[in-house]
Design a protein around this motif. Sequence first.
Motif, short mmCIF file in Angstrom:
data_model
loop_
_atom_site.label_atom_id
_atom_site.label_comp_id
_atom_site.label_asym_id
_atom_site.label_seq_id
_atom_site.Cartn_x
_atom_site.Cartn_y
_atom_site.Cartn_z
N SER A 133 0.71 -1.20 0.02
CA SER A 133 0.02 0.05 0.09
C SER A 133 1.04 1.18 -0.01
CB SER A 133 -1.05 0.06 1.18
OG SER A 133 0.10 -0.22 2.47
N GLU A 134 1.29 1.61 -1.10
CA GLU A 134 2.41 2.70 -1.23
C GLU A 134 1.81 4.07 -1.01
OE1 GLU A 134 4.43 0.71 -5.01
OE2 GLU A 134 3.10 2.26 -5.55
N THR A 135 0.43 4.12 -0.96
CA THR A 135 -0.15 5.39 -0.56
C THR A 135 -0.73 5.85 0.74
OG1 THR A 135 -2.39 4.57 -1.30
CG2 THR A 135 -1.05 5.59 -3.03
N ALA A 136 -0.30 4.86 1.54
CA ALA A 136 -0.63 4.80 3.09
C ALA A 136 -0.09 6.06 3.69
CB ALA A 136 -0.46 3.81 3.70
N GLY A 137 -0.66 6.93 4.41
CA GLY A 137 -0.36 8.10 4.90
C GLY A 137 0.38 7.94 6.17
N LEU A 138 1.25 8.75 6.63
CA LEU A 138 2.06 8.87 7.87
C LEU A 138 1.41 8.14 9.14
CD1 LEU A 138 4.86 8.98 9.00
CD2 LEU A 138 4.41 11.34 9.72
N THR A 139 0.25 8.55 9.25
CA THR A 139 -0.60 8.29 10.47
C THR A 139 -1.07 6.88 10.56
OG1 THR A 139 -1.81 10.44 10.48
CG2 THR A 139 -2.48 8.94 11.78
N VAL A 140 -1.22 6.54 9.29
CA VAL A 140 -1.83 5.00 9.09
C VAL A 140 -0.72 4.39 9.32
CG1 VAL A 140 -2.66 3.23 7.41
CG2 VAL A 140 -3.67 5.72 7.51
N ILE A 141 0.48 4.60 8.82
CA ILE A 141 1.65 3.78 8.87
C ILE A 141 2.18 3.57 10.64
CG2 ILE A 141 4.20 3.60 8.31
CD1 ILE A 141 3.39 4.88 5.62
#
Lengths: 219, 255
Positions: A115-123
């Motif tokens: 999931s290359e488009t995951a944001g920093l918060t999600v990560i």
Amino acid sequence: MIHSESILICIAVPILITLFFTKGASRRYALFFIMGMGLCLLTAYISGFIDQLCGKDNEWTVVYVSPVVEESMKMLPLLFYMILTDPDDSNMFSSGVALAAGFATFENCCFLLASETAGLTVILVRGMAVGVMHVVSIMVLCLGLILIRKLLPVSVPGIVGALSFSMTFHSLYNLLVSVPGISTYIGYVLPIVMGIFVWILFQRMVGTSKQDVLWQRER
Amino acid sequence: MLLLIWFIFRMFTEDLGTRSMTAVFFTFGLAAYLAADMYWLAHLIVKEGMTPDFSTVEIGIAGLFLLWGAAVSAYRRDDYHSGYTSAYAVSALPVALTVIFVMAITAFWIAWTGGWVKDIITGIAMGYLSCVLSNRLHISKMFSKKEWILAGVYCGFLLGFEAGTLLTHGVSLMILHILRYICWFGGSLFLGCKIRDKLLREKNPEQGLYLSFAGFVWNVYILYLSTGILYQIANVLVTLSIIPMYLTVRKEVCR
């Protein structure tokens, strides 16, 4: 396209090299960390194989198959380590934690690839939740193995019982985060709550008393 | 679930500090039971009513039986003052008959539900706990020889009624259902009275512990072989049977 095996090699090789320059607890930690990463890749292969065999979708595999396979695979090196070397309880725990950390690290790397488009918060949230979840499940498993090895007649059922508990906990996490919505947030919080309990349990059981029976070795 | 959470909290805050193996395994079993129940509930909500196939619920419940079997096995393993020669002693006949009983019950489950894998796995785990309990009940001289023979005959009739329900229909089937439910719930009532006697009147916590675990196992057998309103009653009995288990473990082990 970046393959997950390439990620494994890039991370594992430098750590492998450090094995020649370290000893004792550091070397053991690094070794189990690499082992955890390798196990993560191996469980992905096995889960993928079962997925193809059963003809189900990826979500089915993640919810029903992966927890069983992952916990079984995580237990095996610890079991062999315990049987072959008869380590101290603290070494068992530290090795288990290293194994879980390596496993969670590589799993997060694979998540980033997928999931290359995951944001920093999600990560951040996912990284912390997965890390805590794997560490908590392995701590529970280690605790079970340590207790059970003192009681030879109940070794097999006790080990399988402890493994079952780890599988159930892991499955619950995977189930909750598999569907978007409030269940995902509950799933992310669950390992942290469980981690706090396990940490308190660990502190109480280690204690400071020399008369602490659980930590006395029976020779 | 609330009961399990409360017991886990109490065991966690009070009793694990006594460093008792039985208490720790018992608490782990409670946690496994809670995790399995939470999984079942979460699955019903998240998957909108779809019941899982062979899944973690069965694994969690099997783990529960194995952990509680370990808890009973760990109890007084080094105590030679309870009237038996060794906690490692095995009474062959009760264990063998228990194995036959559990295998028959598992066969009935499979015939009824059609689920081979989960019933066999659950059956093996329940069989282990049942064998441990029957062994401990025998070597602690819980029942007299006459009572053991009566129990064996009672279970034999029960298995006969269960088998009959698979082979008959119509009025005979209804009669057999009535008889088997009378036997099952009668056994539960008998065990409940025995547990009360051991705990309140005779003050024998050791036998009370074995009996309370046996009561739980018996009620689970009823649960897995019941439908409709009787299934709900059995569910309540299973939940209530955890209370004497918790009390006996806490009292006897954590003193």
